[in-house]
Design a protein around this motif. Structure first.
Motif, PDB file in Angstrom:
ATOM      1  N   UNK A  16       0.856  -1.200   0.000  1.00 41.22           N
ATOM      2  CA  UNK A  16       0.000   0.000   0.000  1.00 41.22           C
ATOM      3  C   UNK A  16       0.888   1.245   0.000  1.00 41.22           C
ATOM      4  N   UNK A  17       0.576   2.180  -0.904  1.00 35.14           N
ATOM      5  CA  UNK A  17       1.361   3.419  -1.016  1.00 35.14           C
ATOM      6  C   UNK A  17       1.022   4.368   0.144  1.00 35.14           C
ATOM      7  N   UNK A  18       1.796   5.455   0.245  1.00 36.49           N
ATOM      8  CA  UNK A  18       1.531   6.467   1.286  1.00 36.49           C
ATOM      9  C   UNK A  18       0.357   7.366   0.869  1.00 36.49           C
ATOM     10  N   UNK A  19       0.191   7.504  -0.469  1.00 33.44           N
ATOM     11  CA  UNK A  19      -0.916   8.343  -0.958  1.00 33.44           C
ATOM     12  C   UNK A  19      -1.410   7.817  -2.310  1.00 33.44           C
ATOM     13  N   UNK A  20      -2.662   8.140  -2.691  1.00 29.29           N
ATOM     14  CA  UNK A  20      -3.197   7.635  -3.957  1.00 29.29           C
ATOM     15  C   UNK A  20      -2.433   8.161  -5.163  1.00 29.29           C
ATOM     16  N   UNK A  21      -2.268   7.286  -6.176  1.00 28.02           N
ATOM     17  CA  UNK A  21      -1.629   7.694  -7.431  1.00 28.02           C
ATOM     18  C   UNK A  21      -2.374   7.075  -8.603  1.00 28.02           C
ATOM     19  N   UNK A  22      -2.657   7.877  -9.643  1.00 29.76           N
ATOM     20  CA  UNK A  22      -3.299   7.367 -10.856  1.00 29.76           C
ATOM     21  C   UNK A  22      -4.808   7.472 -10.781  1.00 29.76           C
ATOM     22  N   UNK A  23      -5.456   7.467 -11.960  1.00 29.67           N
ATOM     23  CA  UNK A  23      -6.918   7.558 -11.943  1.00 29.67           C
ATOM     24  C   UNK A  23      -7.606   6.528 -12.842  1.00 29.67           C
ATOM     25  N   UNK A  24      -6.894   5.460 -13.193  1.00 31.96           N
ATOM     26  CA  UNK A  24      -7.540   4.367 -13.937  1.00 31.96           C
ATOM     27  C   UNK A  24      -8.086   3.357 -12.920  1.00 31.96           C
ATOM     28  N   UNK A  25      -8.801   2.342 -13.425  1.00 29.72           N
ATOM     29  CA  UNK A  25      -9.245   1.255 -12.552  1.00 29.72           C
ATOM     30  C   UNK A  25     -10.355   1.648 -11.596  1.00 29.72           C
ATOM     31  N   UNK A  32       3.717  -6.413  -6.438  1.00 31.44           N
ATOM     32  CA  UNK A  32       5.137  -6.780  -6.404  1.00 31.44           C
ATOM     33  C   UNK A  32       5.632  -6.946  -7.829  1.00 31.44           C
ATOM     34  N   UNK A  33       6.827  -6.354  -8.125  1.00 31.99           N
ATOM     35  CA  UNK A  33       7.369  -6.454  -9.482  1.00 31.99           C
ATOM     36  C   UNK A  33       7.104  -5.203 -10.290  1.00 31.99           C
ATOM     37  N   UNK A  34       6.382  -4.235  -9.715  1.00 31.17           N
ATOM     38  CA  UNK A  34       6.121  -2.972 -10.417  1.00 31.17           C
ATOM     39  C   UNK A  34       6.384  -1.803  -9.472  1.00 31.17           C
ATOM     40  N   UNK A  35       6.549  -0.607 -10.055  1.00 32.84           N
ATOM     41  CA  UNK A  35       6.658   0.578  -9.186  1.00 32.84           C
ATOM     42  C   UNK A  35       5.426   1.460  -9.363  1.00 32.84           C
ATOM     43  N   UNK A  36       4.482   0.980 -10.189  1.00 32.37           N
ATOM     44  CA  UNK A  36       3.256   1.753 -10.432  1.00 32.37           C
ATOM     45  C   UNK A  36       2.088   1.187  -9.635  1.00 32.37           C
ATOM     46  N   UNK A  37       1.123   2.044  -9.288  1.00 30.83           N
ATOM     47  CA  UNK A  37      -0.125   1.525  -8.714  1.00 30.83           C
ATOM     48  C   UNK A  37      -0.966   0.937  -9.857  1.00 30.83           C
ATOM     49  N   UNK A  38      -1.941   0.103  -9.495  1.00 32.85           N
ATOM     50  CA  UNK A  38      -2.875  -0.430 -10.498  1.00 32.85           C
ATOM     51  C   UNK A  38      -3.593   0.704 -11.233  1.00 32.85           C
ATOM     52  N   UNK A  39      -3.802   1.834 -10.531  1.00 32.23           N
ATOM     53  CA  UNK A  39      -4.542   2.940 -11.155  1.00 32.23           C
ATOM     54  C   UNK A  39      -3.683   3.721 -12.154  1.00 32.23           C
ATOM     55  N   UNK A  40      -2.388   3.381 -12.210  1.00 28.40           N
ATOM     56  CA  UNK A  40      -1.503   3.997 -13.219  1.00 28.40           C
ATOM     57  C   UNK A  40      -1.297   3.058 -14.399  1.00 28.40           C
ATOM     58  N   UNK A  41      -2.017   1.928 -14.408  1.00 24.48           N
ATOM     59  CA  UNK A  41      -1.833   0.922 -15.463  1.00 24.48           C
ATOM     60  C   UNK A  41      -3.086   0.793 -16.318  1.00 24.48           C
ATOM     61  N   UNK A  61      -1.237  -8.334 -16.064  1.00 23.83           N
ATOM     62  CA  UNK A  61       0.011  -9.100 -15.895  1.00 23.83           C
ATOM     63  C   UNK A  61       0.187  -9.515 -14.444  1.00 23.83           C
ATOM     64  N   UNK A  62      -0.475  -8.810 -13.523  1.00 24.32           N
ATOM     65  CA  UNK A  62      -0.284  -9.053 -12.092  1.00 24.32           C
ATOM     66  C   UNK A  62      -1.566  -9.531 -11.395  1.00 24.32           C
ATOM     67  N   UNK A  63      -2.697  -9.186 -11.939  1.00 21.77           N
ATOM     68  CA  UNK A  63      -3.937  -9.142 -11.172  1.00 21.77           C
ATOM     69  C   UNK A  63      -4.447 -10.479 -10.630  1.00 21.77           C
TER      70      UNK A  63
END
Ligand code: IMP
Length: 195
Positions: A139-148, A158-167, A174-176
């Motif tokens: 879990x990140x410290x704050x929300x990032x991205x607006x997809x999903x 794990x294996x990414x540096x992006x949140x699901x909402x940035x993908x 690939x992860x879900x």
């Protein structure tokens, strides 16, 4: 093509699952089946709630169907919000309020480990089969991205540096957790009735 009803009102979930299952089965949502119902999730486990949803729709329609129930399990919170993920901050099921509560509970905590767990319950020809998918992450410290949807903006697999909402969906897949459970469902369905 055979039809299977997907017992959900969540169009994001329908899009995610349709992106994985194609071919032998036509997946239709409750909306597409013309069924307006908010199926309760009263139980203490994802497994029981998934069964509640699929069996309710099977009773109502008599059609082969499946449901899924997903929970976000956070290690430092002893597995919460888990089965209560949708209603974590109250009956309004507000994603913004749920995220705010989650970040507050984790404030100052170093251990941010979490996982999404999905259970799919399929009822076909009157028998039930279950499939599980897990995605580990943090879990990140704050929300990032607006997809999903839902908790996507605060979950980094794990294996990414992006949140699901940035993908885009293709990358999330690939992860879900849902993709993993759906691949098991698809593989079961593709062999079903062939023996
Ligand atoms: P349910 O399976 O619809 O009961 O979902 C439980 C909660 O987890 C809801 O708040 C959903 O928005 C959230 N949720 C379910 N799947 C995902 C996902 O793939 N990403 C982010 N949040 C999710």
């Amino acid at each position: 093509m055979d039809t299977i009803v997907f017992a959900t009102n969540n169009e994001h979930k329908v899009e995610e699952i349709k992106s994985v299952i194609r071919g032998r089965y036509d997946i239709i949502s409750l909306n597409e089946a013309g069924i307006a119902i908010d199926i309760p999730e009263p139980h203490a486990t994802l497994e029981e709630n998934a069964t509640e949803k699929s069996s309710t729709i099977y009773r109502l329609t008599g059609k082969n169907c499946f449901s899924e129930d997903t929970g976000l399990e956070v290690e430092a919170l002893n597995g919460a919000p888990g089965v209560k993920s949708a209603r974590y901050a109250g009956e309004g099921k507000s994603p913004t309020d749920n995220i705010a509560k989650l970040l507050e509970e984790l404030l100052g905590k170093k251990n941010r480990k979490a996982r999404f767990r999905t259970i799919i319950s399929l009822i076909i020809n009157n028998s039930e089969y279950r499939f599980e998918g897990i995605c580990e992450g943090a879990i990140t410290e704050e929300p990032k991205g607006n997809l999903g949807f839902g908790y996507d903006s605060v979950f980094v697999p794990s294996g990414s540096s992006k949140t699901f909402a940035e993908m885009e969906l293709e990358e999330k897949n690939k992860f879900s957790h849902r993709k993993k459970a759906t691949v098991k469902l698809a593989s079961f369905l593709s062999g079903f009735g062939k023996k």
